[in-house]
Scaffold this motif. Structure first.
Motif, short mmCIF file in Angstrom:
data_model
loop_
_atom_site.label_atom_id
_atom_site.label_comp_id
_atom_site.label_asym_id
_atom_site.label_seq_id
_atom_site.Cartn_x
_atom_site.Cartn_y
_atom_site.Cartn_z
N UNK A 170 0.81 -1.30 -0.18
CA UNK A 170 0.07 0.04 -0.04
C UNK A 170 0.94 1.37 -0.08
N UNK A 171 0.44 2.26 -0.83
CA UNK A 171 1.33 3.50 -0.97
C UNK A 171 0.66 4.58 0.02
N UNK A 172 1.39 5.17 0.74
CA UNK A 172 0.96 6.48 1.65
C UNK A 172 1.49 7.53 1.01
N UNK A 173 0.62 8.59 1.05
CA UNK A 173 1.07 10.04 0.75
C UNK A 173 0.69 10.77 2.02
N UNK A 174 1.65 11.60 2.58
CA UNK A 174 1.62 12.38 3.75
C UNK A 174 1.74 13.87 3.36
N UNK A 175 1.00 14.73 3.65
CA UNK A 175 1.07 16.02 3.15
C UNK A 175 1.68 16.98 4.15
N UNK A 176 2.67 17.35 4.08
CA UNK A 176 3.35 18.21 4.78
C UNK A 176 3.43 19.79 4.59
N UNK A 177 2.81 19.91 3.21
CA UNK A 177 2.62 21.29 2.77
C UNK A 177 1.90 21.44 1.51
N UNK A 178 1.23 22.63 1.24
CA UNK A 178 0.69 22.64 0.01
C UNK A 178 -0.95 22.38 0.09
N UNK A 179 -1.45 22.08 1.33
CA UNK A 179 -2.63 21.86 1.34
C UNK A 179 -3.31 23.15 2.05
N UNK A 180 -4.59 23.51 1.31
CA UNK A 180 -5.22 25.03 1.74
C UNK A 180 -4.36 26.14 1.35
N UNK A 181 -3.27 26.13 0.72
CA UNK A 181 -2.38 27.18 0.50
C UNK A 181 -1.81 27.09 -1.02
N UNK A 182 -1.43 28.25 -1.32
CA UNK A 182 -0.72 28.28 -2.80
C UNK A 182 1.02 28.14 -2.46
N UNK A 183 1.27 27.10 -2.85
CA UNK A 183 2.79 26.60 -2.83
C UNK A 183 3.21 25.94 -1.34
N UNK A 184 4.33 25.92 -1.17
CA UNK A 184 4.72 25.27 0.20
C UNK A 184 4.67 23.71 -0.12
N UNK A 185 4.69 22.90 -1.55
CA UNK A 185 4.32 21.72 -1.51
C UNK A 185 5.48 20.87 -0.84
#
Length: 528
Positions: free
Chosen positions: A1-16
């Motif tokens: 199973x692949x996991x994707x964890x979002x440390x930036x870029x959520x609800x904002x422009x940039x910082x992905x």
């Protein structure tokens, strides 16, 4: 199973900052500078302390609390002890690398804090732009993407408080692995390996993406900076496509069209898609920018100033064509000349400044006895192309000055004639700091009695470009209908929006598509 964890870029422009984990290994999808988070706490004269290493950034939530991925020379003594019980702390090791989509700092900036042995996968153009921008910039400690100055803890004699200061050992270059153009010319190789500052550079040869433990696909796309790409990662759950920033309406929109077709053929399990301009119904093309700029400038009699985003080479080339067609000289700054010279090492269609009659270089007022090596080289290599403020002042109808707001302090030397034209070819302000800059810009224009065209005005509580002056800026991002088309034609099983303040747009508009839209949360993990 692949996991994707979002440390930036959520609800904002940039910082992905997106961590992809599979049995094969771990990759970050971009590692960007989160401008919107910085603005919550910091401003021009209040910044994270370089002497405190990683401490300020971790405490203020500007860097994820991931022990094991950052440079050890920035770790204060017992740094991680205070974070190991934090909600989002994690010890993370064995990172395969960073898939960098382009050289804008909101996608690349925080690479500066990562261990130097973590590879950066990118296009050759992105790697070269990253170096050129750093060579010719201020190279603050939190923006040293291509190479960095190691820091050492020192305490001045008689002081009690120590700090992490830049060492004198020289700069260290990161390992970039490129998806194209491994066969470089001698001149290109010299550019990559040589220092342009007083410190020595411990360089690293460019590698290739085959070194990664994942099977990768690099898809060139069109954006407002050259070298942009989307990435495909083959995982145990199927292909994951990461769009980065992209558009269909630019000068090289066919690149994005090809990406859509090739990505669709992989039948991806997931598409991570940007959504900067989901609320825009249409976009201005670069050809429309040319037509509108030509119309405005062709009727101008005095000096013309063209203000457009930095590193937008396509816009520079648009104004170069306007300069040719209006019998003027496009007057660029040294850092623009350095970028063009760098890009020409890889892209033969970029104009040769020495041979281009319509380009000259403006020599700024520099109060330094020891200018940077890159700057001295530009003035030496193009000595016949240099113009001074007095040259522009005495022949104002001959020039289009490529000045942004930050270059207007040269105007007291130039003394533009009343009624000279200021062409604004960028976007409206998006935050309070930018709004303040726009007020200052208006004050500069009023002081010198310059006539603005395409410049947003403050009316009824909003900044807006007058209707009759619109069409001077082609955004680097696809509009809402184009983004929906990209999603429908690639047809992933799962779509995850990032780089957007309105990600619910995809939920509302793809309900009948058979695509499962999952809205990520900051620090949240999506399993596919």
């Amino acid at each position: 199973m692949v996991k994707l964890t979002f440390y930036g870029g959520v609800g904002e422009i940039g910082g992905n900052k997106i961590l992809l984990e599979d049995d094969k290994g771990k990759l970050f999808l971009d590692f960007g500078y989160p401008y919107s988070k910085y603005r919550v706490f910091y401003e021009e004269y209040l910044k994270p302390r370089p002497g405190a290493g990683l401490l300020d950034l971790l405490v203020m939530g500007l860097l994820p609390q991931l022990e094991g991925i950052y440079r050890t020379d920035l770790e204060t003594e017992n740094l991680w002890q205070q974070f190991r019980r934090a909600e989002h702390y994690r010890k993370l090791e064995d990172i395969d690398g960073i898939l960098l989509t382009h050289a804008h700092l909101d996608h690349s900036g925080h690479i500066c804090f990562l261990r130097e042995d973590i590879s950066v996968y990118a296009t050759a153009t992105t790697a070269f732009i990253a170096k050129a921008v750093q060579d010719s910039g201020t190279s603050a400690f939190d923006q040293q993407v291509c190479y960095f100055t190691p820091r050492v803890e020192e305490c001045l004699k008689g002081w009690k408080q120590g700090a992490y200061v830049a060492s004198s050992s020289g700069d260290r270059q990161r390992r970039f692995c490129v998806a194209d153009k491994l066969e470089l010319s001698e001149e290109a190789g010299n550019f990559w390996e040589k220092a342009t500052r007083r410190k020595k550079l411990a360089s690293q040869l460019l590698g290739d993406i085959s070194k990664c433990s994942f099977n990768l696909r690099c898809f060139p796309v069109d954006h407002s900076i050259p070298g942009a790409c989307s990435w495909g990662v083959e995982t145990s759950s199927g292909w994951v496509i990461y769009s980065g920033d992209l558009r269909l309406h630019g000068r090289h929109g066919k690149l994005t069209e090809s990406m859509i077709k090739e990505a669709a053929q992989l039948h991806p399990r997931a598409l991570i898609l940007e959504g900067t301009n989901v609320d825009k119904a249409a976009n201005v093309s670069e050809q429309e920018v040319y037509e509108n700029a030509f119309k405005a400038i062709n009727d101008a009699s005095g000096l013309v100033i063209a203000d457009f985003p930095p590193r937008d080479v396509n816009r520079l080339l648009t104004f170069l064509q306007v300069a040719r067609d209006t019998k003027r000289k496009l007057t660029i700054l040294p850092r623009d000349a350095y970028l063009l010279k760098t890009m020409r090492l890889l892209e033969s269609e970029i104009p040769d400044i020495a041979q281009e009659d319509a380009i000259v270089i403006y020599q700024e007022t520099t109060a330094s006895k020891t200018p940077a090596l890159w700057l001295r080289n530009i003035y030496q290599d193009y000595s016949s192309k240099i113009v001074l403020a007095k040259d522009v002042r005495s022949n104002q109808g001959d020039f289009i000055l490529c000045f942004s707001f930050w270059d207007l302090n040269e105007l007291p030397s130039i003394q533009p004639r009343t009624g000279s034209l200021y062409v604004f070819s960028s976007s409206e302000p998006h935050n309070e700091e930018q709004e303040m800059d726009f007020w200052r810009l208006h004050h500069w224009l009023e002081h010198f009695q310059l006539r603005a065209y395409g410049l947003p005005l403050y009316r009824n509580g909003i900044w807006e470009i007058p209707e009759e002056e619109k069409g001077l800026h082609a955004s680097g991002h696809a509009c809402g209908p184009d983004l929906l088309r990209i999603a429908r034609e690639i047809q992933p099983e799962v779509l995850i929006p990032v780089h957007s303040e309105k990600p619910e747009f995809y939920v509302d508009n793809l309900s009948d598509s058979g695509i499962n839209v999952i809205l990520p949360t900051e620090y949240g993990t999506v399993e596919i």
